[in-house]
Design an enzyme around this catalytic site. Sequence first.
Site, PDB file in Angstrom:
ATOM      1  N   GLY A  46       8.900 -50.850   9.383  1.00  0.00           N
ATOM      2  CA  GLY A  46       9.827 -50.666   8.271  1.00  0.00           C
ATOM      3  C   GLY A  46      11.125 -50.173   8.857  1.00  0.00           C
ATOM      4  N   GLU A  47      11.586 -49.044   8.378  1.00  0.00           N
ATOM      5  CA  GLU A  47      12.807 -48.441   8.915  1.00  0.00           C
ATOM      6  C   GLU A  47      12.477 -46.997   9.265  1.00  0.00           C
ATOM      7  OE1 GLU A  47      15.441 -50.421   9.449  1.00  0.00           O
ATOM      8  OE2 GLU A  47      16.145 -48.673  10.554  1.00  0.00           O
ATOM      9  N   SER A  48      12.508 -46.682  10.549  1.00  0.00           N
ATOM     10  CA  SER A  48      12.007 -45.372  10.978  1.00  0.00           C
ATOM     11  C   SER A  48      12.822 -44.216  10.411  1.00  0.00           C
ATOM     12  CB  SER A  48      11.957 -45.293  12.503  1.00  0.00           C
ATOM     13  OG  SER A  48      13.231 -45.499  13.067  1.00  0.00           O
ATOM     14  N   CYS A  77       5.835 -50.786  15.308  1.00  0.00           N
ATOM     15  CA  CYS A  77       7.291 -50.950  15.190  1.00  0.00           C
ATOM     16  C   CYS A  77       7.961 -49.635  14.746  1.00  0.00           C
ATOM     17  CB  CYS A  77       7.578 -52.135  14.272  1.00  0.00           C
ATOM     18  SG  CYS A  77       9.172 -52.875  14.607  1.00  0.00           S
ATOM     19  N   ARG A 103      15.519 -48.105  20.033  1.00  0.00           N
ATOM     20  CA  ARG A 103      15.486 -48.816  18.743  1.00  0.00           C
ATOM     21  C   ARG A 103      16.318 -50.101  18.822  1.00  0.00           C
ATOM     22  NH1 ARG A 103      17.211 -45.256  13.919  1.00  0.00           N
ATOM     23  NH2 ARG A 103      16.547 -47.140  12.844  1.00  0.00           N
ATOM     24  N   ILE A 137      10.243 -57.815  14.962  1.00  0.00           N
ATOM     25  CA  ILE A 137      11.278 -57.851  13.920  1.00  0.00           C
ATOM     26  C   ILE A 137      12.201 -56.650  14.126  1.00  0.00           C
ATOM     27  CG2 ILE A 137      11.743 -57.847  11.438  1.00  0.00           C
ATOM     28  CD1 ILE A 137       8.803 -58.840  11.072  1.00  0.00           C
ATOM     29  N   ARG A 138      13.403 -56.908  14.602  1.00  0.00           N
ATOM     30  CA  ARG A 138      14.324 -55.812  14.946  1.00  0.00           C
ATOM     31  C   ARG A 138      13.552 -54.683  15.636  1.00  0.00           C
ATOM     32  NH1 ARG A 138      19.221 -54.978  13.440  1.00  0.00           N
ATOM     33  NH2 ARG A 138      18.934 -52.874  12.683  1.00  0.00           N
ATOM     34  N   HIS A 174       4.156 -56.469  15.253  1.00  0.00           N
ATOM     35  CA  HIS A 174       3.487 -56.374  13.940  1.00  0.00           C
ATOM     36  C   HIS A 174       2.189 -57.174  13.856  1.00  0.00           C
ATOM     37  CE1 HIS A 174       6.772 -54.569  11.458  1.00  0.00           C
ATOM     38  NE2 HIS A 174       7.534 -55.049  12.421  1.00  0.00           N
ATOM     39  N   GLU A 176      -0.160 -56.834  11.894  1.00  0.00           N
ATOM     40  CA  GLU A 176      -0.581 -56.995  10.483  1.00  0.00           C
ATOM     41  C   GLU A 176       0.064 -58.223   9.831  1.00  0.00           C
ATOM     42  OE1 GLU A 176       1.703 -55.067  11.539  1.00  0.00           O
ATOM     43  OE2 GLU A 176       3.321 -54.913  10.066  1.00  0.00           O
TER      44      GLU A 176
END
Length: 194
Positions: A46-48, A77, A103, A137-138, A174, A176
């Site tokens: 997600g976004e840490s 991630c 990051r 993903i990023r 990822h 999942e």
Amino acid sequence: MRIGVLALQGAFIEHIAMLRRIGVEAVEVRLPEHLDGLDGLIIPGGESTTIGKLATAFNLMEPLKAFGREKPIWGTCAGAIFLSKDAHRSQPLLGLMDITVERNAFGRQIASFETDLVVEALETVEPGGPPFPAIFIRAPLIESVQNGTRVLATLEDGRIVAAQQGHLLATSFHPELTKDDRFHRYFLSLVNSD
Ligand code: GLN
């Protein structure tokens, strides 16, 4: 066995679906009391920074640190960033794992890509299995590992994308989001042997 998935933000639904598909009881964790009775925890991508802010707001930082000192946690991630000791900037981190992360290490143009990884550790869940299809993903890189943390996977150029320190697991990618459940089964083997 009961596995929690931190459900503050990010790809928690996909982790829960994967766990249920392999027959494991999976629950969403949003509050400290949701950690009670869990055998392990997954922190999703997600976004840490957002995950860290929400974990602070919901008084989860200390309970998560205490949980990780005792029981297995796997960060994917953003979850790997959140587990780390150092992300080169000031943001809430659990600091449980002796890894330094960078990051958004792949830049904007190739921020998302898929590549096959050779992961020897997965031999324990499926001997002779194919390379692992890893979706980035990023994604962060695991820049370095310290204090006996084991490197589980690297890109072809040697850059680290998966690591393990005892019952703590970090992947830049990822699992999942794929159909391949071997990393989930590997994490469950850590839970079982803990
Ligand atoms: N770029 C995100 C971060 O820095 C991680 C991206 C992800 O989890 N897919 O937190």
